[in-house]
Design a protein around this motif. Structure first.
Motif, short mmCIF file in Angstrom:
data_model
loop_
_atom_site.label_atom_id
_atom_site.label_comp_id
_atom_site.label_asym_id
_atom_site.label_seq_id
_atom_site.Cartn_x
_atom_site.Cartn_y
_atom_site.Cartn_z
N PHE A 1 25.99 -32.43 52.71
CA PHE A 1 25.42 -32.98 53.94
C PHE A 1 25.83 -34.44 54.11
O PHE A 1 26.19 -35.13 53.15
N ALA A 2 25.77 -34.90 55.34
CA ALA A 2 25.97 -36.32 55.66
C ALA A 2 25.07 -36.66 56.84
O ALA A 2 25.02 -35.92 57.82
N PHE A 3 24.36 -37.76 56.72
CA PHE A 3 23.45 -38.20 57.78
C PHE A 3 23.64 -39.69 57.99
O PHE A 3 23.49 -40.49 57.06
N SER A 4 24.01 -40.09 59.22
CA SER A 4 24.27 -41.49 59.53
C SER A 4 23.62 -41.86 60.85
O SER A 4 23.29 -40.99 61.66
N LEU A 5 23.48 -43.17 61.07
CA LEU A 5 22.88 -43.69 62.30
C LEU A 5 23.61 -44.96 62.72
O LEU A 5 24.11 -45.70 61.87
N PRO A 6 23.65 -45.23 64.02
CA PRO A 6 24.09 -46.56 64.44
C PRO A 6 23.15 -47.59 63.84
O PRO A 6 21.96 -47.35 63.66
N SER A 7 23.68 -48.74 63.49
CA SER A 7 22.84 -49.78 62.89
C SER A 7 21.72 -50.20 63.84
O SER A 7 21.96 -50.49 65.02
N LEU A 8 20.50 -50.25 63.30
CA LEU A 8 19.35 -50.68 64.09
C LEU A 8 18.84 -52.05 63.65
O LEU A 8 17.77 -52.48 64.08
N SER A 9 19.60 -52.72 62.80
CA SER A 9 19.14 -53.99 62.25
C SER A 9 18.87 -55.03 63.34
O SER A 9 17.80 -55.65 63.38
N TYR B 1 9.87 -65.13 56.31
CA TYR B 1 11.30 -65.18 56.66
C TYR B 1 11.53 -65.70 58.09
O TYR B 1 12.62 -65.53 58.64
N LYS B 2 10.53 -66.33 58.68
CA LYS B 2 10.68 -66.84 60.03
C LYS B 2 11.87 -67.81 60.08
O LYS B 2 11.96 -68.75 59.29
N GLY B 3 12.78 -67.55 61.01
CA GLY B 3 13.96 -68.40 61.14
C GLY B 3 15.13 -67.96 60.30
O GLY B 3 16.23 -68.51 60.44
N CYS B 4 14.94 -66.97 59.41
CA CYS B 4 16.05 -66.48 58.59
C CYS B 4 16.87 -65.47 59.40
O CYS B 4 16.34 -64.44 59.83
N PRO B 5 18.15 -65.72 59.64
CA PRO B 5 18.95 -64.84 60.52
C PRO B 5 19.26 -63.48 59.92
O PRO B 5 19.72 -62.58 60.64
N HIS B 6 19.03 -63.30 58.62
CA HIS B 6 19.41 -62.04 57.97
C HIS B 6 18.23 -61.12 57.67
O HIS B 6 18.43 -59.98 57.24
N PHE B 7 17.03 -61.60 57.89
CA PHE B 7 15.85 -60.77 57.64
C PHE B 7 15.67 -59.76 58.76
O PHE B 7 15.78 -60.08 59.94
N VAL B 8 15.39 -58.50 58.38
CA VAL B 8 15.16 -57.42 59.34
C VAL B 8 13.72 -56.93 59.17
O VAL B 8 13.40 -56.26 58.18
N PRO B 9 12.82 -57.26 60.10
CA PRO B 9 11.43 -56.84 59.95
C PRO B 9 11.26 -55.34 60.15
O PRO B 9 11.91 -54.73 61.01
N ALA B 10 10.41 -54.76 59.34
CA ALA B 10 10.06 -53.35 59.54
C ALA B 10 9.10 -53.24 60.72
O ALA B 10 8.52 -54.23 61.16
N TYR C 1 15.64 -57.41 52.61
CA TYR C 1 16.32 -58.67 52.37
C TYR C 1 15.38 -59.53 51.54
O TYR C 1 14.16 -59.43 51.65
N ASN C 2 15.93 -60.37 50.68
CA ASN C 2 15.11 -61.35 49.98
C ASN C 2 15.90 -62.62 49.76
O ASN C 2 17.13 -62.64 49.76
N TYR C 3 15.19 -63.72 49.58
CA TYR C 3 15.82 -65.02 49.34
C TYR C 3 16.48 -65.07 47.96
O TYR C 3 16.08 -64.33 47.04
#
Length: 369
Positions: free
Chosen positions: A262-270, A23-32, A146-148
């Motif tokens: 319960f509810a558990f949320s986080l600020p986006s870390l993408s 996904y190099k160069g893909c603006p929407h891919f979020v690496p783990a 994410y996937n193509y």
């Protein structure tokens, strides 16, 4: 082309790092994060009752695809199934490479007595699962892959069929609707429900096990879910609550102090994970810390209520408080977790300025004996 089982530490690192190459160069891919992926593949507590195998596809000496095959024996026993899962699936735009990888999992599963292949999925519902089929122009949360666009095309060409779809919504965080305030107040009074927020991270960590025990009951009827073991709960608490924002997580209790929701949320870390590019060091941690402190996007990760409260609507109580807290902290948009397309609880998003953003799919295919 060669399909080779992952057996060495070097091959495992190549397995984990292949998506960043693909996904190099893909603006929407979020690496783990590499460290987290490696740890999960080696040490996840679900390995106590799962059999996992990993393979890499090579062409001219270069990695061109990866896949994991997983048999969750506990899930198969509970649901009286004979299923092998595929996951960690990434492949270049070549249907023959995809075919070879998927057939490798199918053949292995058949050898183990399985009659169906399904996925993408991993150890449990708390792991990444399903394949993106709509929403390719948007960036997902760190909890989803994410996937193509060619991925679902390959699945159809190779004879896989839809089992379930998940929907994720983008919600504009505006002033809390008056009808939502009135509804939450009425439900709290009717069912004698009290909302509880945490006063310290220590208190939150201490409630972690109880939180996931309620999740076990809340998610009992959800597709592909089986109760988490104590070891899995401890793992989930460590993985999730260490970076939690106390104002974005809350509990619902009945008049006797029993936890019922319960509810558990986080600020986006993408974006932070994109900048970290697989590692917290030397500077990845700074991007994550900055995202936790100031962010306009909120990810709604885990929410639920006990089965006996499932159709009461009391989830509106934590939705309202979460909405008010998010507004006060300057968030502009919230992204919901994956929700089954037939989940009636998801109708709550129609009360807000929201739109469907992603559709993801789990596939299945009979593989015979």
């Amino acid at each position: 082309m060669e399909i080779k089982e992952v057996t060495t530490a070097k091959e495992l690192k190549a397995f984990v790092r292949f998506p960043r190459q693909l996904y190099k160069g893909c603006p929407h891919f979020v690496p783990a994060l590499d460290k987290g992926e490696l740890r999960a593949l080696r040490e996840h507590p679900a390995l106590a009752f799962c059999t996992l195998k990993l393979w890499l596809a090579y062409q001219d000496g270069q990695v061109v695809g990866r896949i994991g095959g997983l048999i969750n024996h506990k899930c198969n026993d509970i649901k009286e199934q004979k299923r092998v899962r595929f996951g960690w699936f990434d492949v270049i735009e070549n249907v023959e490479v995809a075919r070879a990888l998927l057939e490798t999992v199918q053949n292995w599963g058949r050898e183990q007595g399985m009659d169906t292949i399904c996925g993408p999925s991993r150890f449990s519902n708390l792991e990444k699962q399903s394949m993106l089929v709509e929403g390719f122009d948007h960036t997902p949360s760190i909890a989803a892959d994410y996937n193509y666009p060619y991925y679902p095309e390959f699945m159809e060409q190779l004879g896989f069929e839809k089992e379930v779809d998940y929907i994720q919504y983008k919600v504009k965080i505006e002033e809390v609707p008056e009808r939502m305030k009135m509804l939450s107040d009425a439900l709290a009074e009717r069912y004698h429900i009290r909302l509880r927020q945490f006063s310290s991270k220590k208190e939150m960590m201490a409630c972690g096990r109880e939180f996931f025990e309620v999740l076990n009951q809340s998610y009992s009827k959800i597709f592909n879910f089986i109760p988490l073991t104590t070891a899995e709960i401890d793992w989930a608490v460590e993985e999730n609550f260490q970076v939690a924002d106390m104002s974005l997580s809350m509990l619902l209790e009945d008049e006797n102090g029993k936890l019922v929701g319960f509810a558990f949320s986080l600020p986006s870390l993408s974006e932070a994970f994109q900048k970290a590019d697989g590692s917290l060091f030397p500077f990845g941690w700074w991007h994550v810390l900055r995202a936790l402190k100031k962010n306009k996007y909120l990810d709604l990760y885990l929410t639920g209520v006990l089965p006996e409260y499932m159709h009461t609507g009391i989830h509106a109580i934590y939705h309202r408080q979460l909405h008010e807290n998010a507004l006060a902290k300057g968030f502009e948009y919230a992204f919901t977790s994956q929700q089954l397309e037939d989940n009636v609880a998801a109708r709550i998003w129609t009360k807000y300025n929201s739109e469907p953003l992603f559709r993801r799919r789990c596939y299945k295919k009979e593989i015979g004996k």
